[in-house]
Design an enzyme around this catalytic site. Structure first.
Site, PDB file in Angstrom:
ATOM      1  CG  ASP A 177      -4.235  -1.443   3.262  1.00  0.00           C
ATOM      2  OD1 ASP A 177      -4.653  -1.402   2.126  1.00  0.00           O
ATOM      3  OD2 ASP A 177      -3.595  -0.771   3.949  1.00  0.00           O
ATOM      4  CG  ASP A 223      -1.627   2.017   7.181  1.00  0.00           C
ATOM      5  OD1 ASP A 223      -1.940   2.042   6.002  1.00  0.00           O
ATOM      6  OD2 ASP A 223      -1.428   3.065   7.566  1.00  0.00           O
ATOM      7  CG  ASP A 273      -1.931   1.102   1.209  1.00  0.00           C
ATOM      8  OD1 ASP A 273      -2.558   1.856   0.309  1.00  0.00           O
ATOM      9  OD2 ASP A 273      -1.800   1.840   2.555  1.00  0.00           O
TER      10      ASP A 273
END
Length: 631
Positions: free
Chosen positions: A506, A502, A310
């Site tokens: 996600d 995080d 990410d």
């Protein structure tokens, strides 16, 4: 004395075996050798029968273990009159379990330390005195006293002027961290030399340390695939050992030769090496600020070929800084920033805090809204001083102000658009800063065999491309929804795949990846629960450390297995020709067990692991990480 009593209670069968051996020595010196033979033989056969019952149960459940070798060796040595060797094999069998238990306790020292150090009580301030209460009774807002060298019981904010705390058990950071009034304190950190007061910000169950304890408990209960792989070696190793022992009997015509070979067929390299190595690897990971939820995760990390990241809060700090205010006619910069910051007080978006901080730094007073609502990932609408203020993505703002127009942005920047009472009021530009150690992390992963990289983000394509170009990331997919991320990871051919993220958004892709790693330093609970491993400190470089630990652990586990097997086979081949008596062989087998365990314990690591790895950017480990990205 007390320690000896504890050991006897913990390993009673080992103690009984040693006691019978001592009795045998005394009787032999007294000239009662015939009685020694009977005692040793009967005891050995009783233990063999006890082991045989468990072995049969395992076989009926479809699990072929290595106990058949030990049971056969005990019976064979008794039958041919090698009763001393029989007792030594019993000691090997029972002592091997004790050695495994001891080695496992040594290997999971850091995991156990986290579990046993969980705070149990807190000193709550009530009027002018302190009351000790169970930590589960602490509520957010309670004022707590933390005495010198005590563990911070729950997450909180510092009320005292300053404090020095040891966060090593949480983050792996060995240097005491200086805190000031208003700074956050993590539960599980250790207070310094002065008593301090804190304000609880979370209940015990929701605090960082208790969440870590839950993850550790889950990790400690796991069994790695390589352990099951070792179990599968049991059948061929057992068959080989029995055939070799039978061959030795056949060429010599002496049944004693069968026993001499079989006592050297040690099962400990298979029974002990892999579990000890993987527990050691998980303990080493915990020492480095990474909780791995199972030995199987370490094996997947060792074989990983692709790493997916990410962007916001993972490769970048996740806390964009305001770089420009571009008001339209009728507004000045401070007025526009004040309206935006006042509206963003009611938003959970990552940019909200950046706007609020920027306004406060400029001394702009924030105003309360009469009403406010947030459209997730799009923006916020608030009524401030009788005016409707709309802040967010361009498309969202354009719905309220049709004349809105896009502003020019540089690579890596993102724009927040504003409308006031249906009129376009301008835009604010922000830039998310790249983590200082992000490039070094990717380079280290490449060295470890993770040659393919990809970035998935909900950000705009231009911003994503800019970050990817700076880091040398191969593939980029921008403007992703959670479902898009899952689909992208599922379509990757070079597996296993590591996914690092995080935020709550996600969580689905972390669960879908072969190994999901959550940057859980700021309590991203959903991400942590979905992930296979959790990084406890806000430091992306621990991803590479986790892969390194995984590779080392699997290598050491397999090395230990094969070292033990190779030595055992070599000794069995020598014994085939009658060179090694049964009693000597049984003693040598204990040496092989010890070598195997010592080899497996290397997975714990040692001086080669710094207490706090070089993260390249210390400041980044103390800044807020974000959950989502709007633009």
């Amino acid at each position: 004395m007390a320690r000896g009593i504890r050991l006897v209670r913990r390993y009673p069968v080992v103690a009984l075996t040693l006691a019978i051996g001592l009795v045998g020595i005394v009787l032999a010196l007294a000239g009662a050798g015939w009685l020694v033979a009977w005692i040793f033989s009967v005891y050995a056969l009783a233990v063999a029968a006890w082991q045989a019952v468990g072995m049969v149960r395992d076989i009926l459940r479809g699990h072929w273990g290595l106990d058949i070798l030990a049971v056969t060796a005990i019976v064979a040595t008794v039958v041919v009159g090698e009763y001393v060797a029989a007792l030594i094999v019993v000691l090997m069998l029972t002592g091997g379990e004790a050695l495994e238990d001891y080695a496992s306790r040594r290997a999971k020292r850091e995991l156990d330390a986290l579990l046993t150090r969980a705070p149990q009580h807190a000193h709550r301030v009530v009027d002018d005195h302190f009351v000790d209460v169970p930590v589960d009774e602490v509520e957010p807002g309670d004022v707590l006293l933390v005495r010198p060298s005590e563990i911070v019981p729950v997450d909180g904010e510092l009320r005292s002027a300053e404090a020095s705390v040891d966060e090593s058990s949480i983050t792996g950071e060995s240097v005491p961290v200086e805190k000031h009034t208003g700074d956050g304190l993590l539960s599980g950190s250790v207070n310094g030399l002065a008593a301090i007061e804190i304000t609880a910000t979370a209940r015990a169950a929701d605090s960082q340390y208790q969440q870590i304890v839950a993850l550790v408990a889950e990790a400690a209960a796991s069994k790695a695939p390589v352990v099951r792989l070792a179990d599968r070696y049991a059948v061929p190793f057992t068959v080989f050992s029995l055939l070799l022992a039978g061959f030795a009997w056949w060429i010599s015509g002496d049944p004693v030769r069968f026993a001499e070979v079989l006592v050297l067929a040690t099962p400990c390299p298979l029974l002990i090496a892999a579990p000890v190595a993987f527990i050691g690897g998980m303990s080493r990971a915990a020492r480095n600020g990474v909780i791995v939820k199972g030995g199987g995760v370490l094996e997947q990390l060792a074989r990983a070929r692709t790493a997916v990241f990410d962007k916001t809060g993972t490769l970048t700090h996740g806390s964009p800084e305001l770089v420009a205010v571009r008001p339209e006619a009728g507004f000045d910069a401070d007025e526009l920033l004040g309206l935006v910051a006042s509206a963003e007080q009611y938003s959970s978006h990552v940019l909200a805090e950046s706007m609020i901080d920027a306004a406060r730094e400029r001394g702009i007073r924030l105003r309360e809204a009469a009403a406010a609502s947030e459209a997730a990932t799009n923006g916020v609408v608030a009524r401030i001083d009788g005016r409707e203020v709309v802040v967010g993505k361009f498309a969202f703002v354009a719905e309220h102000a049709p004349e809105a127009r896009r502003t020019g942005i540089a690579p890596g920047e993102l724009a927040v658009y504003v409308a006031v009472d249906g009129a376009y009021a301008g835009a604010l530009l922000a830039r998310d800063r790249l983590r200082g150690n992000a490039a070094a992390t990717l380079a280290r992963l490449d060295e470890l065999g993770v040659h393919h990289t990809m970035m998935l983000t909900g950000d705009a394509q231009a911003t994503a491309d800019h970050i990817a170009e700076e880091l040398g990331i191969e593939r980029v997919r921008a403007e992703c929804l959670p479902a898009d991320k899952v689909a992208e990871v599922a379509g990757i051919a070079d597996r296993p795949v590591i996914m690092v993220g995080d935020g709550v958004n996600d969580a689905p892709v972390l669960a879908a990846a072969d190994v999901g790693i959550a940057m859980g330093a700021r309590g991203a609970t959903a991400a942590s629960e979905s992930a296979s491993a959790v990084i406890l400190v806000d430091d992306v470089s621990r991803t590479a450390k986790a892969v390194e630990i995984g590779r080392d652990t699997v290598r050491i586990a397999l090395q230990s297995i094969w070292i033990g097997i190779a030595v055992s086979i070599a000794l069995m081949l020598v014994a085939t020709f009658g060179v090694i008596p049964a009693t000597v062989g049984a003693l040598l087998q204990e040496v092989v067990d010890l070598i195997t365990i010592l080899a497996a314990l290397r997975a714990i690591g040692g001086r080669r692991d710094a207490r706090a790895p070089d993260v390249g950017d210390r400041a980044s480990a103390r800044e807020e990480a974000s959950s989502d990205a709007r633009g």
